[in-house]
Design an enzyme around this catalytic site. Structure first.
Site: not given
Length: 378
Positions: A112, A146, A223
């Site tokens: 993402h 992801d 992230s």
């Protein structure tokens, strides 16, 4: 005699009052530190502190700052929310963290983080711990996990992180997260493994099982960064937080390294990962729970899939009547979608599995051969 006593008492009181009023000024004159004070020696760092300092010094050079820019300004980010750990710097841009995977200069980050750039040929750059900025290209993405792999341009890559295992983690172990929260380079936070075997929704209706929960502070920008154990080994990739405010609430999630160590080499080899499955669209677990259903509700069977070949049936679009509910794969009970996807991952591609299915109150067994569901959906 009385008058003399009064005068003495009044004089003493005036002297005391004068001393009281003058005390701050006298103290300032006599004791003010008008030159730098002498430094007090602290002695050696505590063993725990020294260990943390050494871990950060060893691991941080391998952690990078990832910048992804969509091809066209104003393009909305796809499937990304800032409370998942990424940071939106502007419309069509995204920042996050990554880390060096191997000596060839491959960088692992979250899908993402680079999703906006991956759509239509956007640009990606990476800032190394040295401060230099290097262009990078996408080698492969795995939205269902992801995860994404980048390739650095012409540069000497920092050393890769040591790889650990998530199979033997224990709740209470110390964890260390290194990342770029809110764009602040190379921040270190510490915590513990708060829980294991969490489930995390990912793309394409899948659910990742075995996820690590940690209370090490993870904020937007973390992230794709590494979660390390006390030996400095990679045990997970920070991917999401649970937070109503968008900032760390002490509940962060990391993709277990055993999954990463399986998916990343496949992305480097093929640019994509194969997702074993049978080709169904599953119903929402909350609805199944409200209906008292213990299993995976088949909402729709994808045309041309193994599930269609095996005769599985989805919900009737006309009446809304239930079709099949998968309750077991082999001898393993299936209560949630994560149980089914985990069983498919363990079986692999082109494997024959036995499903236990409930239809119209009757239980039956169905043999299905798994396939790459990404290919089926094409």
């Amino acid at each position: 005699m009385a008058d003399r006593f009064v005068r003495i008492a009044v004089g003493a009181a005036l002297i005391l009052l004068a001393l009281f009023v003058a005390q701050p000024y006298v103290t300032a004159v006599l004791f003010a530190a008008r030159t730098p004070r002498a430094i007090t020696a602290r002695g050696d760092l505590a063993p725990a502190e020294a260990s943390t300092v050494a871990l950060f010094a060893r691991a941080s050079p391998s952690v990078v700052h990832v910048f992804a820019q969509a091809a066209a300004q104003g393009r909305a980010l796809l499937g990304v929310e800032s409370d998942e750990g990424g940071e939106q710097e502007g419309r069509g841009s995204q920042t996050g963290t990554g880390f060096v995977w191997d000596a060839a200069g491959h960088i692992v980050t979250n899908n993402h983080v680079v999703a906006a750039a991956a759509q239509g040929g956007g640009s990606i750059s990476v800032r190394l711990s040295s401060g230099s900025v290097v262009t990078a290209r996408i080698v492969g993405t795995a939205p269902s996990y992801d995860l994404a792999v980048l390739q650095l341009g012409r540069t000497t890559a920092p050393p890769p992180l040591a790889i650990g295992t998530s199979a033997d983690l224990k709740v209470g172990q110390t964890t260390y997260a290194i990342g770029n929260p809110f764009g602040l380079d190379h921040s270190l936070t510490t915590g513990v493994v708060s829980a294991l075997q969490r489930r995390l929704p990912t793309a394409e209706g899948r659910e990742l099982s075995g996820v690590i929960q940690t209370d090490a502070a993870i904020n937007p920008g973390n992230s794709g960064g590494p979660l390390l154990d006390s030996a400095g080994r990679l045990i997970g990739v920070n991917t999401a937080i649970f937070s109503p405010s968008g900032a760390s609430a002490g509940i962060g999630f990391a993709i277990p390294v055993d999954v990463v160590n399986r998916v990343v080499p496949e992305l480097i080899r093929n640019g994509r990962t194969r997702n074993p499955g049978i080709g169904i669209i599953a119903g929402q677990e909350s609805i199944a729970a409200r209906l008292g259903i213990d299993g995976v509700v088949v909402v729709r069977v994808i045309r041309g899939s193994p599930a269609a070949a095996a005769g599985l049936r989805g919900v009737d679009p006309q009446t809304g009547a239930l079709g099949d509910v998968i309750v077991a794969v082999g001898d393993q009970p299936v209560r949630r979608l994560a149980d089914l996807t985990a069983a498919m991952a363990a079986a692999g591609i082109d494997a024959t599995v036995n499903l236990t299915v409930v239809r119209d109150g009757r239980t039956r067994r169905v043999r299905v051969t798994t396939a790459d569901v990404a290919e089926v959906r094409r």
